[in-house]
Design a protein around this motif. Structure first.
Motif, PDB file in Angstrom:
ATOM      1  N   HIS A  12      11.101 -12.265  40.187  1.00  0.00           N
ATOM      2  CA  HIS A  12      11.080 -13.053  41.420  1.00  0.00           C
ATOM      3  C   HIS A  12      12.452 -13.654  41.749  1.00  0.00           C
ATOM      4  O   HIS A  12      12.846 -13.681  42.912  1.00  0.00           O
ATOM      5  CB  HIS A  12      10.017 -14.144  41.328  1.00  0.00           C
ATOM      6  CG  HIS A  12       8.651 -13.627  41.579  1.00  0.00           C
ATOM      7  ND1 HIS A  12       7.882 -13.083  40.579  1.00  0.00           N
ATOM      8  CD2 HIS A  12       7.930 -13.542  42.712  1.00  0.00           C
ATOM      9  CE1 HIS A  12       6.731 -12.701  41.085  1.00  0.00           C
ATOM     10  NE2 HIS A  12       6.733 -12.966  42.380  1.00  0.00           N
ATOM     11  N   PHE A  15      14.497 -10.862  43.060  1.00  0.00           N
ATOM     12  CA  PHE A  15      14.099 -10.553  44.434  1.00  0.00           C
ATOM     13  C   PHE A  15      14.783 -11.487  45.417  1.00  0.00           C
ATOM     14  O   PHE A  15      15.361 -11.044  46.414  1.00  0.00           O
ATOM     15  CB  PHE A  15      12.579 -10.654  44.554  1.00  0.00           C
ATOM     16  CG  PHE A  15      12.044 -10.390  45.923  1.00  0.00           C
ATOM     17  CD1 PHE A  15      11.997  -9.108  46.427  1.00  0.00           C
ATOM     18  CD2 PHE A  15      11.571 -11.431  46.710  1.00  0.00           C
ATOM     19  CE1 PHE A  15      11.491  -8.864  47.695  1.00  0.00           C
ATOM     20  CE2 PHE A  15      11.060 -11.199  47.969  1.00  0.00           C
ATOM     21  CZ  PHE A  15      11.023  -9.903  48.464  1.00  0.00           C
ATOM     22  N   SER A  39       6.507  -6.057  52.086  1.00  0.00           N
ATOM     23  CA  SER A  39       6.072  -5.332  50.888  1.00  0.00           C
ATOM     24  C   SER A  39       5.653  -6.313  49.800  1.00  0.00           C
ATOM     25  O   SER A  39       4.643  -6.094  49.119  1.00  0.00           O
ATOM     26  CB  SER A  39       7.189  -4.433  50.367  1.00  0.00           C
ATOM     27  OG  SER A  39       7.539  -3.469  51.302  1.00  0.00           O
ATOM     28  N   TRP A  40       6.418  -7.373  49.643  1.00  0.00           N
ATOM     29  CA  TRP A  40       6.071  -8.401  48.662  1.00  0.00           C
ATOM     30  C   TRP A  40       4.723  -9.038  49.030  1.00  0.00           C
ATOM     31  O   TRP A  40       3.868  -9.215  48.173  1.00  0.00           O
ATOM     32  CB  TRP A  40       7.164  -9.465  48.617  1.00  0.00           C
ATOM     33  CG  TRP A  40       6.925 -10.523  47.609  1.00  0.00           C
ATOM     34  CD1 TRP A  40       7.353 -10.523  46.320  1.00  0.00           C
ATOM     35  CD2 TRP A  40       6.190 -11.748  47.797  1.00  0.00           C
ATOM     36  NE1 TRP A  40       6.930 -11.672  45.698  1.00  0.00           N
ATOM     37  CE2 TRP A  40       6.219 -12.438  46.569  1.00  0.00           C
ATOM     38  CE3 TRP A  40       5.525 -12.310  48.872  1.00  0.00           C
ATOM     39  CZ2 TRP A  40       5.598 -13.671  46.406  1.00  0.00           C
ATOM     40  CZ3 TRP A  40       4.906 -13.529  48.697  1.00  0.00           C
ATOM     41  CH2 TRP A  40       4.944 -14.194  47.475  1.00  0.00           C
ATOM     42  N   TYR A  44       1.161  -8.941  47.032  1.00  0.00           N
ATOM     43  CA  TYR A  44       0.541 -10.206  46.648  1.00  0.00           C
ATOM     44  C   TYR A  44      -0.910 -10.287  47.117  1.00  0.00           C
ATOM     45  O   TYR A  44      -1.797 -10.663  46.362  1.00  0.00           O
ATOM     46  CB  TYR A  44       1.355 -11.369  47.215  1.00  0.00           C
ATOM     47  CG  TYR A  44       0.827 -12.725  46.845  1.00  0.00           C
ATOM     48  CD1 TYR A  44       0.981 -13.209  45.555  1.00  0.00           C
ATOM     49  CD2 TYR A  44       0.180 -13.522  47.778  1.00  0.00           C
ATOM     50  CE1 TYR A  44       0.500 -14.458  45.204  1.00  0.00           C
ATOM     51  CE2 TYR A  44      -0.308 -14.764  47.438  1.00  0.00           C
ATOM     52  CZ  TYR A  44      -0.141 -15.233  46.152  1.00  0.00           C
ATOM     53  OH  TYR A  44      -0.630 -16.464  45.810  1.00  0.00           O
ATOM     54  N   CYS A  60       5.170  -4.798  40.568  1.00  0.00           N
ATOM     55  CA  CYS A  60       5.426  -4.417  41.959  1.00  0.00           C
ATOM     56  C   CYS A  60       6.679  -5.100  42.493  1.00  0.00           C
ATOM     57  O   CYS A  60       7.468  -4.489  43.223  1.00  0.00           O
ATOM     58  CB  CYS A  60       4.226  -4.758  42.827  1.00  0.00           C
ATOM     59  SG  CYS A  60       2.825  -3.687  42.557  1.00  0.00           S
ATOM     60  N   VAL A  61       6.869  -6.351  42.128  1.00  0.00           N
ATOM     61  CA  VAL A  61       8.083  -7.061  42.551  1.00  0.00           C
ATOM     62  C   VAL A  61       9.312  -6.401  41.928  1.00  0.00           C
ATOM     63  O   VAL A  61      10.354  -6.259  42.581  1.00  0.00           O
ATOM     64  CB  VAL A  61       8.004  -8.560  42.176  1.00  0.00           C
ATOM     65  CG1 VAL A  61       9.303  -9.274  42.493  1.00  0.00           C
ATOM     66  CG2 VAL A  61       6.858  -9.222  42.912  1.00  0.00           C
ATOM     67  N   ILE A  64      10.140  -3.344  43.943  1.00  0.00           N
ATOM     68  CA  ILE A  64      10.814  -3.747  45.177  1.00  0.00           C
ATOM     69  C   ILE A  64      12.264  -4.135  44.882  1.00  0.00           C
ATOM     70  O   ILE A  64      13.167  -3.831  45.666  1.00  0.00           O
ATOM     71  CB  ILE A  64      10.047  -4.893  45.867  1.00  0.00           C
ATOM     72  CG1 ILE A  64       8.647  -4.431  46.272  1.00  0.00           C
ATOM     73  CG2 ILE A  64      10.792  -5.390  47.097  1.00  0.00           C
ATOM     74  CD1 ILE A  64       7.725  -5.551  46.724  1.00  0.00           C
ATOM     75  N   ASP A  65      12.502  -4.783  43.742  1.00  0.00           N
ATOM     76  CA  ASP A  65      13.869  -5.109  43.332  1.00  0.00           C
ATOM     77  C   ASP A  65      14.708  -3.848  43.160  1.00  0.00           C
ATOM     78  O   ASP A  65      15.865  -3.807  43.590  1.00  0.00           O
ATOM     79  CB  ASP A  65      13.872  -5.887  42.014  1.00  0.00           C
ATOM     80  CG  ASP A  65      13.401  -7.314  42.162  1.00  0.00           C
ATOM     81  OD1 ASP A  65      13.303  -7.798  43.311  1.00  0.00           O
ATOM     82  OD2 ASP A  65      13.124  -7.953  41.126  1.00  0.00           O
TER      83      ASP A  65
END
Length: 80
Positions: A12, A15, A39-40, A44, A60-61, A64-65
């Motif tokens: 997080h 991110f 997307s985040w 969630y 998932c985060v 995305i990172d």
């Protein structure tokens, strides 16, 4: 605090840092920032409906990172 909680915090924080870095460097404009944030949010909200979904949210985060790193650094990250 377990290792999964630490990994979640790292994902997080990464991110947020990547969003700020991408915005300040000009690599992420409003559309890219909106896509990353949506997307985040989709992960969630969507993962909360699965039985093991909330434990998959940090992963998932992290994905995305990785996508943000490829977009911001153009897929070429020099470690040295």
């Amino acid at each position: 605090m377990g290792s999964s909680a630490v990994a979640s915090w790292i994902a997080h924080v990464g991110f947020c840092v990547l969003l700020a870095l991408g915005w300040m460097s000009g690599e992420l404009r409003i559309r890219g920032t909106f896509i990353a944030l949506s997307s985040w949010l989709a992960a969630y909200i969507g993962l909360s409906f699965l039985s093991y979904g909330p434990s998959l949210f940090p992963a998932c985060v992290a994905v995305i990172d990785i996508a943000l790193v490829f977009v911001i650094f153009k897929g070429d990250v020099h470690i040295t």
